[in-house]
Motif scaffolding. Structure first.
Motif, PDB file in Angstrom:
ATOM      1  N   PHE A  18       0.760  -1.269  -0.043  1.00  0.00           N
ATOM      2  CA  PHE A  18       0.017  -0.061  -0.020  1.00  0.00           C
ATOM      3  C   PHE A  18       0.887   1.163   0.018  1.00  0.00           C
ATOM      4  N   ARG A  21       1.498   3.783  -5.002  1.00  0.00           N
ATOM      5  CA  ARG A  21       0.502   4.469  -5.560  1.00  0.00           C
ATOM      6  C   ARG A  21      -0.702   3.751  -6.497  1.00  0.00           C
ATOM      7  N   PHE A  24      -3.693   1.907  -4.934  1.00  0.00           N
ATOM      8  CA  PHE A  24      -5.021   2.673  -4.719  1.00  0.00           C
ATOM      9  C   PHE A  24      -5.404   2.955  -6.121  1.00  0.00           C
ATOM     10  N   GLY A  28      -8.865   1.097  -6.405  1.00  0.00           N
ATOM     11  CA  GLY A  28      -9.969   1.982  -5.881  1.00  0.00           C
ATOM     12  C   GLY A  28     -10.821   2.589  -7.250  1.00  0.00           C
TER      13      GLY A  28
END
Length: 265
Positions: A18, A21, A24, A28
């Motif tokens: 995590f 970058r 995410f 996401g």
């Protein structure tokens, strides 16, 4: 010097995963995009339903709105790329030297990486599978054409949709360990898991059908992703398809272990 506990290795791999970058962005935005595709497709069907012919209504499969071939391809590419980057990124930054100096037992490092990536992508895949199903069926219920979890084949389809993510991620890790170059690893993931299966079709040659049945996305598209499996000897069976879903990540995990143990950093 006391060897680090395995849970400490898991915590370290979690932090490293995590700290990227790309993690995410892939998780996401990927999740939002796939759920959004399901909502848009279901809304289009909802609006156009009155204009469907009798034949179109008879052939309509509500689960097609839940998780399309495009969504499956995006999930496979995203998860496979994430798996590859967890390996390639550490080699690119040189962090792998620090990791293996602190933990000379490379098999423990690999086991921790595999465990974290598999767990994260399994949860992500499950959320995507549940989210797309819930959104699409809520919309389609307004036309009375939605399905429920208790309908035949639905749970199998949702499980297969969810498992595409960890299967692809572990295969991506194997490719990343082998290639060790960011762009080349991502391209190889796309080629192996998506581009090649896109061109596969059942043929009169059974050896070719048996070969096709070894590709995860192909067996999902022609078997596990369908609530009613077609009775065709040229197509994969349910048992064979689950075996494919099992063998690919196991083979990829073994490849990752062998490569990291034998190749210098």
């Amino acid at each position: 010097m006391t060897a680090p506990r395995f849970r400490d290795l898991l915590a370290a791999e979690w932090i490293k995963l995590f700290s990227l970058r790309s993690t995410f962005w892939l998780i996401g935005l990927g999740t939002l995009a796939i759920v959004g595709f399901a909502a848009q497709s279901s809304l289009d069907t909802y609006r156009g339903w009155p204009d469907f012919t009798a034949m179109e209504r008879a052939r309509f499969n509500p689960l097609d709105e839940t998780f399309s071939g495009l969504s499956a391809s995006l999930l496979v590419i995203g998860a496979g790329s994430l798996g590859a980057l967890t390996i390639v990124g550490e080699y690119a930054t040189g962090l792998i030297r620090t990791t293996l100096t602190a933990v000379p037992a490379r098999h423990r490092v690999v086991a921790a990486k595999l465990s974290v990536v598999a767990a994260v992508t399994l949860v992500t895949g499950a959320l995507i599978s549940a989210g797309t199903f819930g959104v699409s069926q809520a919309i389609l219920s307004g036309r009375g054409v939605a399905v429920s979890l208790g309908d035949p084949g639905v749970l199998r389809v949702l499980a297969a949709n969810a498992l595409l993510a960890p299967v692809s991620a572990l295969v991506g890790m194997g490719i990343g360990a082998l290639v060790r170059h960011t762009a080349a690893a991502v391209v190889t993931v796309c080629a192996v898991l998506v581009i090649v299966p896109t061109f596969l079709r059942p043929t009169v040659h059974q050896w070719a059908n048996d070969l096709y049945a070894l590709v995860p996305l192909y067996v999902w598209r022609t078997c596990l992703g369908l609530p009613q499996v077609r009775d065709d000897p040229a197509l994969p069976t349910v048992a064979g398809s689950w075996a494919t879903f099992t063998l690919w990540p196991l083979a990829a995990a073994l490849l990752t272990l062998i490569v990291i143990r034998r190749r210098d950093v």
